[in-house]
Design an enzyme around this catalytic site. Structure first.
Site, PDB file in Angstrom:
ATOM      1  N   ARG A  94       0.798  -1.216   0.000  1.00  0.00           N
ATOM      2  CA  ARG A  94       0.000   0.000   0.000  1.00  0.00           C
ATOM      3  C   ARG A  94       0.833   1.268   0.000  1.00  0.00           C
ATOM      4  O   ARG A  94       0.605   2.171  -0.793  1.00  0.00           O
ATOM      5  CB  ARG A  94      -0.871   0.075   1.270  1.00  0.00           C
ATOM      6  N   THR A  95       1.785   1.330   0.927  1.00  0.00           N
ATOM      7  CA  THR A  95       2.499   2.592   1.099  1.00  0.00           C
ATOM      8  C   THR A  95       3.291   2.919  -0.157  1.00  0.00           C
ATOM      9  O   THR A  95       3.232   4.025  -0.691  1.00  0.00           O
ATOM     10  CB  THR A  95       3.405   2.520   2.339  1.00  0.00           C
ATOM     11  N   LYS A 155      25.647  -4.862  -1.619  1.00  0.00           N
ATOM     12  CA  LYS A 155      27.118  -4.787  -1.680  1.00  0.00           C
ATOM     13  C   LYS A 155      27.701  -4.137  -0.430  1.00  0.00           C
ATOM     14  O   LYS A 155      28.900  -3.919  -0.348  1.00  0.00           O
ATOM     15  CB  LYS A 155      27.546  -3.967  -2.901  1.00  0.00           C
ATOM     16  N   ARG A 201      11.416   3.648   3.744  1.00  0.00           N
ATOM     17  CA  ARG A 201      10.972   2.666   4.747  1.00  0.00           C
ATOM     18  C   ARG A 201      12.177   1.811   5.103  1.00  0.00           C
ATOM     19  O   ARG A 201      12.892   1.336   4.205  1.00  0.00           O
ATOM     20  CB  ARG A 201       9.845   1.791   4.207  1.00  0.00           C
ATOM     21  N   HIS A 235       5.102   5.994  11.597  1.00  0.00           N
ATOM     22  CA  HIS A 235       4.602   5.856  10.218  1.00  0.00           C
ATOM     23  C   HIS A 235       3.616   7.006   9.992  1.00  0.00           C
ATOM     24  O   HIS A 235       2.406   6.808   9.904  1.00  0.00           O
ATOM     25  CB  HIS A 235       3.915   4.489  10.077  1.00  0.00           C
TER      26      HIS A 235
END
Ligand code: NCD
Length: 305
Positions: A48-49, A77, A98, A126
Site C-alpha cells: 500500500r504505502t 554490496k 521505509r 509511520h
C-alpha cells in the site's frame, strides 16, 4: 505546513493535519500539478504505502524512481543508508524511506536537502499512515469528541505510535487494548502523558467496546519479535468477528492499516462498519496532498492549483 522532512507524527500540529486533510479532500475537484520526481527507498516489504506514493506522484503529473528490493540494490554490496540517500537525492526532488531500524528516517534526513518522508522506521513511526487514518476518521466519525480504541500490537506497531501521537491534537479519549506483553512502550506512554492525552489501557475489548466511535485493529508484527515463541503466545488472541461486534455501537467505525492476517474475520468486510479498504484507498489523495505541500515548500516541480 512548514516542514522539510516528515519523520514523526509528533511534528504535526492540528493545523498541519487539517491543511493536509483539507487539501486531500479538494484534490478530486481541483487536482494540483507537480512535475517532480519522487525517490522510493523501501528496505522492507510494502504494498500500500509504496504503490500509493507511486500512484500519488504520478497522478500529480510527476514520476518516480525506485531503488527496488534490497536484494537487487547496492545495499547488497554493503552500501550504507547515508550513502544511498545521498546518491538518490541527486535523482529525485523528494524521498520516501521505509527501513527496519527505528530512527533510520531521522538519521537519513540529516544527509539530504530534499524533503524526506518516513514511510515506516522499524517499530518507530509511520506518519503518512496516520494522515490517511485521520482522513478516514474525519470522513466517518469526525475528529471532535472522539473515543478511539486501538487494539493489537501496541508495542511494535508503528502505525499505533503515530496515530496515538497525532490524536493528542484532537483531545481524543484513547483506549489501548492488548495483551500485557504488547502494551505501548514506556516511551510512547510517557510522551502521550506529556502531551496531556487521555489514555487508558485494557486487556479486554469487551468492557470498552460500547463506548467506542472507532476501533483501530492492528496486526501482530511477527517480523519484529526477537523470539518466534513469544509471537505464538499472542498470535490470534485479539480477533474480531460479527459476534464480537454485536455489542458495539451501530455506527462504530472499524479500521485497520492492513495487511491483516486474521485479526478481522472476513465476515466483517461486508458490514457498514468496515472502513479498512476505504482507508487504504484514501492513501492516494492524502499522499498527493502531502507531496504537493512538501514540494511547494521546497519550491519544486510546478505550481499548485
Ligand atoms: C503497516 C506498516 O507497515 O507499519 N502497513 C501499512 O503501511 N499500511 C502495518 C503493518 O504492517 O501491520
Amino acid at each position: 505546513m512548514r516542514h522539510d522532512h516528515l519523520i514523526s507524527a509528533k511534528q504535526l500540529s492540528r493545523d498541519d493535519i487539517e491543511t493536509v486533510l483539507d487539501r486531500a479532500a479538494a484534490i478530486a475537484d481541483d487536482p494540483p500539478t507537480r512535475e517532480a520526481v519522487l525517490g522510493l527507498l523501501f528496505f522492507e516489504p510494502s504494498t500500500r504505502t509504496k504503490m500509493s506514493f507511486d500512484a500519488s506522484m504520478k497522478r500529480l503529473g510527476g514520476s518516480t524512481v525506485d531503488m527496488g528490493s534490497v536484494e537487487t540494490s547496492s545495499v547488497k554490496k554493503g552500501e550504507t543508508l547515508a550513502d544511498t540517500v545521498r546518491v538518490v537525492e541527486g535523482y529525485a526532488d523528494a524521498l520516501v524511506l521505509r527501513h527496519p531500524s527505528e530512527g533510520a528516517a531521522k538519521m537519513a534526513s540529516e544527509f539530504v536537502d530534499v524533503p524526506l518522508i518516513n514511510a515506516g522506521d522499524g517499530a518507530g513511526q509511520h506518519p503518512t499512515q496516520t494522515l490517511l487514518d485521520l482522513y478516514t476518521i474525519r470522513e466517518n466519525a469526525g475528529l471532535d469528541d472522539l473515543t478511539v480504541g486501538i487494539m493489537g500490537d501496541l508495542k511494535y506497531g508503528r502505525t499505533v505510535h503515530s496515530l496515538a501521537d497525532a490524536l493528542t491534537n484532537f483531545a481524543a479519549r484513547q483506549h489501548f487494548i492488548s495483551p500485557e506483553s504488547l502494551r505501548l512502550p514506556r516511551s510512547v506512554r510517557y510522551d502521550l502523558h506529556e502531551a496531556g492525552a487521555q489514555v487508558r489501557e485494557h486487556e479486554d475489548l469487551e468492557a470498552i467496546l460500547p463506548d467506542l466511535d472507532v476501533l483501530y485493529v492492528t496486526r501482530i508484527q511477527r517480523e519484529r519479535f526477537p523470539d518466534e515463541n513469544e509471537y505464538r503466545e499472542v498470535a490470534g488472541q485479539y480477533r474480531i468477528d460479527g459476534d464480537t461486534l454485536a455489542a458495539a455501537p451501530d455506527d462504530l467505525v472499524v479500521m485497520h492499516p492492513l495487511p491483516r492476517v486474521d485479526e478481522i474475520a472476513p465476515g466483517v468486510d461486508a458490514t457498514d462498519r468496515a472502513k479498512y479498504f476505504e482507508q487504504a484507498h484514501n492513501g492516494v489523495p492524502v499522499r498527493m496532498a502531502l507531496l504537493d505541500l512538501l514540494l511547494e515548500n521546497a519550491g519544486d516541480g510546478g505550481e499548485s492549483a
